[in-house]
Design a protein around this motif. Structure first.
Motif, PDB file in Angstrom:
ATOM      1  N   ARG A   1       0.800  -0.292  17.975  1.00 32.47           N
ATOM      2  CA  ARG A   1       1.764  -0.664  17.040  1.00 32.47           C
ATOM      3  C   ARG A   1       1.507  -0.420  15.662  1.00 32.47           C
ATOM      4  NH1 ARG A   1       3.032  -6.882  17.599  1.00 32.47           N
ATOM      5  NH2 ARG A   1       3.388  -6.310  19.715  1.00 32.47           N
ATOM      6  N   ASP A   2       0.108  -0.347  15.227  1.00 33.70           N
ATOM      7  CA  ASP A   2      -0.217   0.134  14.084  1.00 33.70           C
ATOM      8  C   ASP A   2      -0.574   1.731  13.859  1.00 33.70           C
ATOM      9  OD1 ASP A   2      -2.557   0.697  15.381  1.00 33.70           O
ATOM     10  OD2 ASP A   2      -3.767  -0.912  14.712  1.00 33.70           O
ATOM     11  N   GLN A   3       0.045   2.287  14.598  1.00 33.95           N
ATOM     12  CA  GLN A   3       0.136   3.941  14.272  1.00 33.95           C
ATOM     13  C   GLN A   3       1.682   4.299  14.111  1.00 33.95           C
ATOM     14  OE1 GLN A   3      -1.421   5.107  18.312  1.00 33.95           O
ATOM     15  NE2 GLN A   3      -3.578   5.462  17.320  1.00 33.95           N
ATOM     16  N   VAL A   4       2.283   3.301  13.764  1.00 36.69           N
ATOM     17  CA  VAL A   4       3.776   3.812  13.270  1.00 36.69           C
ATOM     18  C   VAL A   4       3.690   4.635  11.947  1.00 36.69           C
ATOM     19  CG1 VAL A   4       5.116   2.299  14.440  1.00 36.69           C
ATOM     20  CG2 VAL A   4       4.276   1.784  12.261  1.00 36.69           C
ATOM     21  N   LYS A   5       4.462   5.280  11.471  1.00 31.37           N
ATOM     22  CA  LYS A   5       4.491   6.135  10.486  1.00 31.37           C
ATOM     23  C   LYS A   5       4.555   5.128   9.005  1.00 31.37           C
ATOM     24  CE  LYS A   5       7.611   9.311  10.866  1.00 31.37           C
ATOM     25  NZ  LYS A   5       8.271  10.547  10.612  1.00 31.37           N
ATOM     26  N   MET A   6       4.083   5.403   8.039  1.00 27.13           N
ATOM     27  CA  MET A   6       4.143   4.706   6.856  1.00 27.13           C
ATOM     28  C   MET A   6       4.679   5.512   5.577  1.00 27.13           C
ATOM     29  SD  MET A   6       1.698   2.106   4.870  1.00 27.13           S
ATOM     30  CE  MET A   6       0.588   3.161   4.651  1.00 27.13           C
ATOM     31  N   MET A   7       5.863   5.008   4.995  1.00 19.13           N
ATOM     32  CA  MET A   7       6.196   5.756   3.715  1.00 19.13           C
ATOM     33  C   MET A   7       5.689   4.798   2.293  1.00 19.13           C
ATOM     34  SD  MET A   7       9.623   7.498   2.447  1.00 19.13           S
ATOM     35  CE  MET A   7      10.580   5.600   1.844  1.00 19.13           C
ATOM     36  N   VAL A   8       4.960   5.304   1.785  1.00 16.94           N
ATOM     37  CA  VAL A   8       4.290   4.596   0.808  1.00 16.94           C
ATOM     38  C   VAL A   8       5.019   5.079  -0.723  1.00 16.94           C
ATOM     39  CG1 VAL A   8       2.460   4.033  -0.958  1.00 16.94           C
ATOM     40  CG2 VAL A   8       2.080   4.508   1.530  1.00 16.94           C
ATOM     41  N   LEU A   9       5.694   4.102  -1.200  1.00 16.49           N
ATOM     42  CA  LEU A   9       6.660   4.515  -2.573  1.00 16.49           C
ATOM     43  C   LEU A   9       5.919   3.622  -3.685  1.00 16.49           C
ATOM     44  CD1 LEU A   9       9.163   5.514  -3.638  1.00 16.49           C
ATOM     45  CD2 LEU A   9      10.582   3.695  -2.706  1.00 16.49           C
ATOM     46  N   ASP A  10       5.867   4.269  -4.893  1.00 10.12           N
ATOM     47  CA  ASP A  10       5.196   3.976  -6.033  1.00 10.12           C
ATOM     48  C   ASP A  10       6.416   3.344  -6.725  1.00 10.12           C
ATOM     49  OD1 ASP A  10       4.624   4.001  -8.958  1.00 10.12           O
ATOM     50  OD2 ASP A  10       2.631   4.489  -7.987  1.00 10.12           O
TER      51      ASP A  10
END
Length: 346
Positions: A31-40
């Motif tokens: 579950r913690d391996q999903v993709k993450m988009m980090v937005l500033d």
């Protein structure tokens, strides 16, 4: 493709294949391996990563606030009775909001339901329609059980709420966060789903502090667009421990950042700050002109077109930057909804 927006009604085309119909665990991922988009928040800059790398974006002294409300199986199916006659079988009721130990607001998937009608779920378990909900398709129902006994029957007989993009009856375990402990949400507080205990431990080892609150989510969709009401019509119950609120305020005062895991946490914290109360009901509608008092960053999923949650995100970041990032997310095939990927805005 370009996303088209209009004030408080952000519309865009979301390809259906980006609707996550399977939990990550059924796609071969933790579950913690999903993709993450980090937005500033300031520059709008986008970084692509995995959620397991969250610790790289949080600092010692930050506080991560999590909603530990536990999802209940909020769909019940029963036999519809009126004046001793059976009007229907296997009629679906969707619990919407708890009013007290035995009374709930519910969406009944049947036409012409009247006050006084009864729904029988088993020999020992039934509910009676006791009233209408003003300007809403919801009905007020009173169960024959209350408190712990009622929850036991709901857990025994109910099913989790699933929407049209879910094609398999995944069991309730897939709709829980690992830290869920307080039953009450009719839909999963999904932003917390991607956390594992291992990731939470890594964050703590780095010096990130954890705080918990409860906000019991209500029914978000009433199956009829005519009733797509504002969040101001959508009341949800929340509770924050005094010691957790003290820690949050102290961290904020000493330069730490408050990171909310989900829109539910933002609503609870900002309501608590505005009303100076750590327990109650919130109908807070956060938009671009709202000045956030406590929360500095948000961990959230990707929200569907026209969702009011998108309005909340514009309180964190300029609307144009947000939707430029959403364009990128679509191009990069990020997945939407409760089993999808994560967006960190910080």
């Amino acid at each position: 493709m370009e996303l088209k927006t209009k004030a408080h009604q952000h519309d865009f085309y979301l390809p259906s294949f980006l609707n996550a119909s399977h939990p990550p665990e059924r796609r071969g991922l933790r579950r913690d391996q999903v993709k993450m988009m980090v937005l500033d928040r300031i520059t709008g800059n986008v970084v692509h990563d995995q959620f397991i790398q969250l610790e790289q974006y949080l600092n010692a002294g930050d506080i991560l606030v999590l909603n530990n409300s536990r999802t209940i199986p909020a769909i019940l199916k029963g036999e519809w009775h009126r004046n001793g006659k059976v009007f229907g079988t296997n009629v679906e009721l969707r619990l919407a909001r708890k009013k007290n130990d035995s009374v709930w607001e519910a969406l009944i998937i049947a036409k012409n339901v009247e006050t006084g009608d009864c729904f029988k779920f088993s020999e020992a378990f039934a509910a009676k329609v006791v009233g209408e909900v003003f300007k809403s398709p919801l009905k007020m129902i009173q169960f024959t059980l209350q408190g712990k006994d009622l929850y036991e029957e709901i857990y025994s007989m109910g099913e989790p709420i699933r929407y049209e993009y879910i094609h398999h009856p995944w069991n309730l375990d897939y709709y829980q966060t690992v830290f869920a402990s307080q039953p009450g949400s009719v839909e999963m507080p999904s932003a917390g789903r991607a956390f594992s205990w291992e990731l939470l431990l890594k964050l703590q080892q780095k010096g990130v502090k954890l705080a918990f609150l409860q906000l019991h989510t209500g029914l978000s969709y009433l199956l009829d667009d005519e009733y797509a009401h504002s969040p101001e019509d959508h009341f949800e119950e929340y509770s924050i421990l005094h010691e957790d609120m003290e820690a949050i305020v102290k961290a904020k005062g000493s330069g730490g950042r408050i990171i909310a895991a989900g829109t539910t946490v933002v609503r609870a914290l900002e309501t608590a700050a505005a009303n100076s109360t750590i327990k109650g009901w919130t109908n807070l509608y956060i938009t671009s002109d709202y000045e956030l008092q406590l929360v500095d960053g948000i961990i959230t999923g990707f929200h569907e077109p026209k969702a009011s949650h998108l309005d909340m995100l514009t309180a964190f970041i300029d609307e144009n930057m947000l939707f430029e990032a959403y364009n990128i997310a679509i191009q990069q095939h990020y997945l939407w909804h409760e089993f999808g990927d994560i967006n960190l805005i910080i």
